[in-house]
Design a protein around this motif. Structure first.
Motif, PDB file in Angstrom:
ATOM      1  N   SER A   4      42.312  57.304  41.029  1.00 29.96           N
ATOM      2  CA  SER A   4      40.929  57.269  41.499  1.00 29.96           C
ATOM      3  C   SER A   4      40.153  56.342  40.992  1.00 29.96           C
ATOM      4  CB  SER A   4      40.340  58.541  40.998  1.00 29.96           C
ATOM      5  OG  SER A   4      40.156  58.562  39.460  1.00 29.96           O
ATOM      6  N   GLU A   5      40.310  55.521  39.773  1.00 27.78           N
ATOM      7  CA  GLU A   5      39.751  54.564  39.325  1.00 27.78           C
ATOM      8  C   GLU A   5      40.047  53.203  40.178  1.00 27.78           C
ATOM      9  OE1 GLU A   5      37.172  53.807  36.899  1.00 27.78           O
ATOM     10  OE2 GLU A   5      37.020  55.763  37.263  1.00 27.78           O
ATOM     11  N   LYS A   6      41.156  53.162  40.448  1.00 27.50           N
ATOM     12  CA  LYS A   6      41.784  51.908  41.216  1.00 27.50           C
ATOM     13  C   LYS A   6      41.121  51.978  42.570  1.00 27.50           C
ATOM     14  CE  LYS A   6      46.142  51.263  38.869  1.00 27.50           C
ATOM     15  NZ  LYS A   6      47.339  51.397  38.876  1.00 27.50           N
ATOM     16  N   LEU A   7      41.293  53.102  43.170  1.00 32.40           N
ATOM     17  CA  LEU A   7      40.657  53.457  44.641  1.00 32.40           C
ATOM     18  C   LEU A   7      39.333  53.075  44.629  1.00 32.40           C
ATOM     19  CD1 LEU A   7      40.966  54.391  47.435  1.00 32.40           C
ATOM     20  CD2 LEU A   7      40.483  56.766  46.547  1.00 32.40           C
ATOM     21  N   ALA A   9      37.663  50.955  42.611  1.00 36.44           N
ATOM     22  CA  ALA A   9      37.382  49.607  42.553  1.00 36.44           C
ATOM     23  C   ALA A   9      37.636  48.899  43.952  1.00 36.44           C
ATOM     24  CB  ALA A   9      38.358  49.222  41.607  1.00 36.44           C
ATOM     25  N   LYS A  10      38.834  49.359  44.563  1.00 35.19           N
ATOM     26  CA  LYS A  10      38.988  48.914  46.201  1.00 35.19           C
ATOM     27  C   LYS A  10      37.667  49.231  46.921  1.00 35.19           C
ATOM     28  CE  LYS A  10      42.720  46.856  45.396  1.00 35.19           C
ATOM     29  NZ  LYS A  10      42.811  45.407  45.361  1.00 35.19           N
ATOM     30  N   VAL A  11      37.048  50.290  46.883  1.00 31.02           N
ATOM     31  CA  VAL A  11      36.111  50.699  47.683  1.00 31.02           C
ATOM     32  C   VAL A  11      34.740  50.086  47.490  1.00 31.02           C
ATOM     33  CG1 VAL A  11      34.489  52.804  48.412  1.00 31.02           C
ATOM     34  CG2 VAL A  11      36.827  53.186  48.202  1.00 31.02           C
ATOM     35  N   GLU A  12      34.517  49.656  46.250  1.00 32.58           N
ATOM     36  CA  GLU A  12      33.439  48.966  45.717  1.00 32.58           C
ATOM     37  C   GLU A  12      33.753  47.355  46.344  1.00 32.58           C
ATOM     38  OE1 GLU A  12      33.176  49.330  41.611  1.00 32.58           O
ATOM     39  OE2 GLU A  12      31.721  50.609  41.681  1.00 32.58           O
ATOM     40  N   ALA A  37      27.031  41.621  44.392  1.00 31.84           N
ATOM     41  CA  ALA A  37      26.884  42.542  43.243  1.00 31.84           C
ATOM     42  C   ALA A  37      27.947  43.790  43.186  1.00 31.84           C
ATOM     43  CB  ALA A  37      25.481  42.975  42.857  1.00 31.84           C
ATOM     44  N   ALA A  38      28.048  44.274  44.457  1.00 33.22           N
ATOM     45  CA  ALA A  38      28.994  45.408  44.569  1.00 33.22           C
ATOM     46  C   ALA A  38      30.420  44.986  44.431  1.00 33.22           C
ATOM     47  CB  ALA A  38      28.655  45.975  45.955  1.00 33.22           C
ATOM     48  N   GLU A  39      30.646  43.951  45.047  1.00 33.63           N
ATOM     49  CA  GLU A  39      32.010  43.276  45.058  1.00 33.63           C
ATOM     50  C   GLU A  39      32.336  42.704  43.601  1.00 33.63           C
ATOM     51  OE1 GLU A  39      34.524  39.873  47.082  1.00 33.63           O
ATOM     52  OE2 GLU A  39      32.623  40.001  47.716  1.00 33.63           O
ATOM     53  N   ALA A  40      31.324  42.148  42.891  1.00 31.55           N
ATOM     54  CA  ALA A  40      31.625  42.081  41.488  1.00 31.55           C
ATOM     55  C   ALA A  40      31.975  42.861  40.547  1.00 31.55           C
ATOM     56  CB  ALA A  40      30.574  41.071  40.969  1.00 31.55           C
ATOM     57  N   ALA A  41      31.271  44.332  41.081  1.00 34.91           N
ATOM     58  CA  ALA A  41      31.376  45.467  40.345  1.00 34.91           C
ATOM     59  C   ALA A  41      32.882  45.820  40.343  1.00 34.91           C
ATOM     60  CB  ALA A  41      30.232  46.367  40.581  1.00 34.91           C
ATOM     61  N   GLY A  42      33.264  45.757  41.769  1.00 39.12           N
ATOM     62  CA  GLY A  42      34.668  46.457  41.974  1.00 39.12           C
ATOM     63  C   GLY A  42      35.561  45.492  41.440  1.00 39.12           C
ATOM     64  N   ASP A  43      35.415  43.980  41.289  1.00 39.45           N
ATOM     65  CA  ASP A  43      36.335  43.327  40.655  1.00 39.45           C
ATOM     66  C   ASP A  43      36.558  43.374  39.055  1.00 39.45           C
ATOM     67  OD1 ASP A  43      36.808  41.956  43.218  1.00 39.45           O
ATOM     68  OD2 ASP A  43      35.327  40.347  42.682  1.00 39.45           O
ATOM     69  N   THR A  44      35.325  43.729  38.577  1.00 41.45           N
ATOM     70  CA  THR A  44      35.403  44.234  37.185  1.00 41.45           C
ATOM     71  C   THR A  44      36.170  45.357  37.038  1.00 41.45           C
ATOM     72  OG1 THR A  44      33.094  43.125  36.725  1.00 41.45           O
ATOM     73  CG2 THR A  44      33.922  44.638  34.987  1.00 41.45           C
ATOM     74  N   ARG A  45      35.940  46.662  37.666  1.00 42.31           N
ATOM     75  CA  ARG A  45      36.421  47.741  37.430  1.00 42.31           C
ATOM     76  C   ARG A  45      38.010  47.488  37.587  1.00 42.31           C
ATOM     77  NH1 ARG A  45      34.279  52.250  37.451  1.00 42.31           N
ATOM     78  NH2 ARG A  45      32.665  51.599  38.763  1.00 42.31           N
ATOM     79  N   THR A  49      41.128  48.172  34.873  1.00 43.25           N
ATOM     80  CA  THR A  49      42.053  49.077  35.087  1.00 43.25           C
ATOM     81  C   THR A  49      43.358  48.273  35.006  1.00 43.25           C
ATOM     82  OG1 THR A  49      42.228  48.849  37.485  1.00 43.25           O
ATOM     83  CG2 THR A  49      40.932  50.814  36.545  1.00 43.25           C
ATOM     84  N   SER A  50      43.694  47.014  35.434  1.00 46.05           N
ATOM     85  CA  SER A  50      44.745  46.279  35.342  1.00 46.05           C
ATOM     86  C   SER A  50      44.960  45.999  33.869  1.00 46.05           C
ATOM     87  CB  SER A  50      44.638  45.197  35.758  1.00 46.05           C
ATOM     88  OG  SER A  50      44.522  45.230  37.345  1.00 46.05           O
ATOM     89  N   ALA A  51      43.807  45.762  33.011  1.00 49.03           N
ATOM     90  CA  ALA A  51      44.189  45.237  31.530  1.00 49.03           C
ATOM     91  C   ALA A  51      44.567  46.726  30.761  1.00 49.03           C
ATOM     92  CB  ALA A  51      42.826  44.892  30.921  1.00 49.03           C
ATOM     93  N   THR A  52      44.002  47.910  30.983  1.00 49.76           N
ATOM     94  CA  THR A  52      44.703  49.171  30.524  1.00 49.76           C
ATOM     95  C   THR A  52      45.902  49.442  30.719  1.00 49.76           C
ATOM     96  OG1 THR A  52      43.511  50.401  32.067  1.00 49.76           O
ATOM     97  CG2 THR A  52      42.276  49.869  30.119  1.00 49.76           C
ATOM     98  N   ASP A  53      46.497  49.175  32.217  1.00 42.46           N
ATOM     99  CA  ASP A  53      47.718  49.550  32.797  1.00 42.46           C
ATOM    100  C   ASP A  53      48.723  48.570  31.785  1.00 42.46           C
ATOM    101  OD1 ASP A  53      46.641  51.399  34.299  1.00 42.46           O
ATOM    102  OD2 ASP A  53      46.838  50.240  36.096  1.00 42.46           O
TER     103      ASP A  53
END
Length: 57
Positions: A4-7, A9-12, A37-45, A49-53
């Motif tokens: 859901s977090e990955k999704l 991020a893609k939606v943002e 700003a929304a795209e940057a928030a999605g990139d950050t999210r 998630t990639s870092a924790t994975d």
């Protein structure tokens, strides 16, 4: 992270790109900025998630 977090991020990212396109089409600088700003928030999210994975076995 969860799917859901990955999704989310893609939606943002998609919402941000759509807002930017709409802003460019209408000449609305404020909408372009909101889209960026929304795209940057999605990139950050997504990066979060990639870092924790990568830390998981």
């Amino acid at each position: 992270m969860s799917a859901s977090e990955k999704l989310r991020a893609k939606v943002e990212q998609a919402v941000g790109k759509a807002a930017q396109a709409a802003g460019r089409a209408t000449g609305n600088e404020k909408l372009i900025a909101k889209g960026l700003a929304a795209e940057a928030a999605g990139d950050t999210r997504e990066a979060k998630t990639s870092a924790t994975d990568t830390g998981r076995p």
